[in-house]
Write an enzyme that holds these catalytic residues in place. Structure first.
Site, PDB file in Angstrom:
ATOM      1  N   ALA A   1      10.054   6.456  -7.815  1.00  0.00           N
ATOM      2  CA  ALA A   1       9.491   7.185  -8.967  1.00  0.00           C
ATOM      3  C   ALA A   1       7.960   7.032  -9.007  1.00  0.00           C
ATOM      4  CB  ALA A   1      10.114   6.670 -10.260  1.00  0.00           C
TER       5      ALA A   1
ATOM      6  N   VAL B   1      -4.943  -6.203 -20.535  1.00  0.00           N
ATOM      7  CA  VAL B   1      -4.056  -5.966 -19.386  1.00  0.00           C
ATOM      8  C   VAL B   1      -2.870  -5.065 -19.752  1.00  0.00           C
ATOM      9  CG1 VAL B   1      -2.505  -7.106 -17.730  1.00  0.00           C
ATOM     10  CG2 VAL B   1      -4.686  -8.144 -18.323  1.00  0.00           C
TER      11      VAL B   1
ATOM     12  N   GLY C   1       0.781  -1.240   0.000  1.00  0.00           N
ATOM     13  CA  GLY C   1       0.000   0.000   0.000  1.00  0.00           C
ATOM     14  C   GLY C   1       0.808   1.284   0.000  1.00  0.00           C
TER      15      GLY C   1
ATOM     16  N   LEU D   1      -9.323  -7.283 -13.796  1.00  0.00           N
ATOM     17  CA  LEU D   1     -10.749  -6.957 -13.788  1.00  0.00           C
ATOM     18  C   LEU D   1     -11.372  -7.339 -15.137  1.00  0.00           C
ATOM     19  CD1 LEU D   1     -10.317  -3.479 -12.086  1.00  0.00           C
ATOM     20  CD2 LEU D   1     -11.371  -5.510 -11.044  1.00  0.00           C
TER      21      LEU D   1
ATOM     22  N   MET E   1      -3.550  -6.951  -7.494  1.00  0.00           N
ATOM     23  CA  MET E   1      -3.042  -8.032  -8.335  1.00  0.00           C
ATOM     24  C   MET E   1      -4.149  -8.944  -8.863  1.00  0.00           C
ATOM     25  SD  MET E   1      -0.039  -7.199  -8.661  1.00  0.00           S
ATOM     26  CE  MET E   1       1.500  -6.609  -7.996  1.00  0.00           C
ATOM     27  N   ARG E   2      -5.280  -8.386  -9.221  1.00  0.00           N
ATOM     28  CA  ARG E   2      -6.335  -9.142  -9.893  1.00  0.00           C
ATOM     29  C   ARG E   2      -6.644  -8.475 -11.225  1.00  0.00           C
ATOM     30  NH1 ARG E   2      -6.129 -13.704  -7.986  1.00  0.00           N
ATOM     31  NH2 ARG E   2      -8.076 -14.209  -9.041  1.00  0.00           N
TER      32      ARG E   2
ATOM     33  N   HIS F   1       2.173   0.546 -13.085  1.00  0.00           N
ATOM     34  CA  HIS F   1       2.916  -0.670 -13.431  1.00  0.00           C
ATOM     35  C   HIS F   1       4.408  -0.341 -13.390  1.00  0.00           C
ATOM     36  CE1 HIS F   1       3.458  -4.623 -15.233  1.00  0.00           C
ATOM     37  NE2 HIS F   1       4.394  -4.074 -15.985  1.00  0.00           N
TER      38      HIS F   1
HETATM   39  C1  GAR Z   1       4.182  -1.374  -7.161  1.00  0.00           C
HETATM   40  O1  GAR Z   1       5.530  -1.465  -7.512  1.00  0.00           O
HETATM   41  C2  GAR Z   1       3.307  -1.414  -8.398  1.00  0.00           C
HETATM   42  O2  GAR Z   1       3.886  -0.804  -9.515  1.00  0.00           O
HETATM   43  C3  GAR Z   1       3.176  -2.886  -8.622  1.00  0.00           C
HETATM   44  O3  GAR Z   1       3.031  -3.443  -7.347  1.00  0.00           O
HETATM   45  C4  GAR Z   1       3.742  -2.611  -6.407  1.00  0.00           C
HETATM   46  C5  GAR Z   1       2.782  -2.282  -5.284  1.00  0.00           C
HETATM   47  O4  GAR Z   1       3.456  -1.631  -4.236  1.00  0.00           O
HETATM   48  N1  GAR Z   1       2.047  -3.176  -9.440  1.00  0.00           N
HETATM   49  C6  GAR Z   1       2.027  -4.123 -10.371  1.00  0.00           C
HETATM   50  O5  GAR Z   1       2.967  -4.858 -10.578  1.00  0.00           O
HETATM   51  C7  GAR Z   1       0.732  -4.227 -11.142  1.00  0.00           C
HETATM   52  N2  GAR Z   1       0.903  -5.025 -12.301  1.00  0.00           N
HETATM   53  P1  GAR Z   1       2.631  -0.883  -3.112  1.00  0.00           P
HETATM   54  O6  GAR Z   1       1.600  -1.896  -2.576  1.00  0.00           O
HETATM   55  O7  GAR Z   1       3.636  -0.526  -2.070  1.00  0.00           O
HETATM   56  O8  GAR Z   1       1.962   0.295  -3.729  1.00  0.00           O
END
Ligand code: GAR
Length: 201
Positions: free
Chosen positions: A174, A145, A14, A94, A91-92, A110
């Site tokens: 970033a 996706v 989060g 939609l 991580m689902r 991403h």
């Molecule tokens: C982040 O690095 C985000 O870019 C990635 O999960 C991490 C979540 O971190 N998302 C994906 O890979 C989506 N395909 P966080 O829970 O600390 O925000």
């Protein structure tokens, strides 16, 4: 002008949710956070959201249909009068039906420079490819996706000796700048245009 309500979907830590909530809290973004929803009951991000005084909800995905999962998501999003959904480490995937209900109003972050390295296992694939540069992308969510138009991309170097975790950490820093920038852009486009669902009682 009505402030739009942003709800945030997470599955884990989060930290992006926190960056978005901080930007709304400090009025850098003229939006309210409605609810943080996790599909994972013990996601650490739920406690972080509660620390901001944001309502939280858990909608488990396991052991039932995607339609049932998304119906529960939709009911909670409507309850909190959501205008915009931010996927922040959610991580689902939609369904097209769900995405179409929120057309143009769902953002995702991403950890790559899309369209490169879409999908999973991003850091390992980035390092294996030997590229000198990576970064993050905030894009509108479409039924396909990791596609959809890009609002913000931010670049970071890939350094000799990087591991998956050093690269992930550099990209994450970033992300915490890029995601609020992208949300601010969408809010300014939609601020005067609440989601039509809000008119449904
Ligand atoms: C982040 O690095 C985000 O870019 C990635 O999960 C991490 C979540 O971190 N998302 C994906 O890979 C989506 N395909 P966080 O829970 O600390 O925000």
């Amino acid at each position: 002008m009505i402030k739009p309500t942003v709800s945030i979907l997470i599955s884990g830590r989060g930290s992006n949710m926190e960056a978005l909530a901080s930007a709304c809290d400090s009025k850098v973004i003229p939006a309210n956070v409605g609810v943080v929803i996790s599909n994972i009951a013990d996601a650490p991000g739920l406690d972080r959201a509660a620390g901001f005084g944001i309502p939280t909800a858990v909608v488990p995905h396991a052991g039932r249909s995607k339609a049932a999962f998304e119906a529960d998501l939709q009911a909670i999003l409507k309850h909190y009068k959501t205008d915009i959904i931010c996927l922040a480490g959610f991580m689902r995937i939609l369904s097209a039906d769900f995405v179409n209900l929120w057309e143009g109003r769902i953002l995702n972050i991403h950890p790559s420079l899309l369209p490169d390295f879409a999908g999973t296992n991003v850091y390992a694939r980035t390092l294996a490819a030997g590229v000198r540069e990576s970064g993050c992308t905030v894009h509108r969510v479409t039924a396909e996706v990791d596609s959809g138009d890009i609002l913000v991309q931010s670049r970071v170097p890939v350094r000799a000796g990087d591991t998956e975790s050093t690269l992930a950490e550099r990209i994450l820093q970033a992300e915490h700048v890029a995601y609020p920038q992208a949300l601010a852009m969408l809010v300014s486009q939609l601020a005067a245009k609440p989601h039509p669902e809000r008119k449904v009682s």
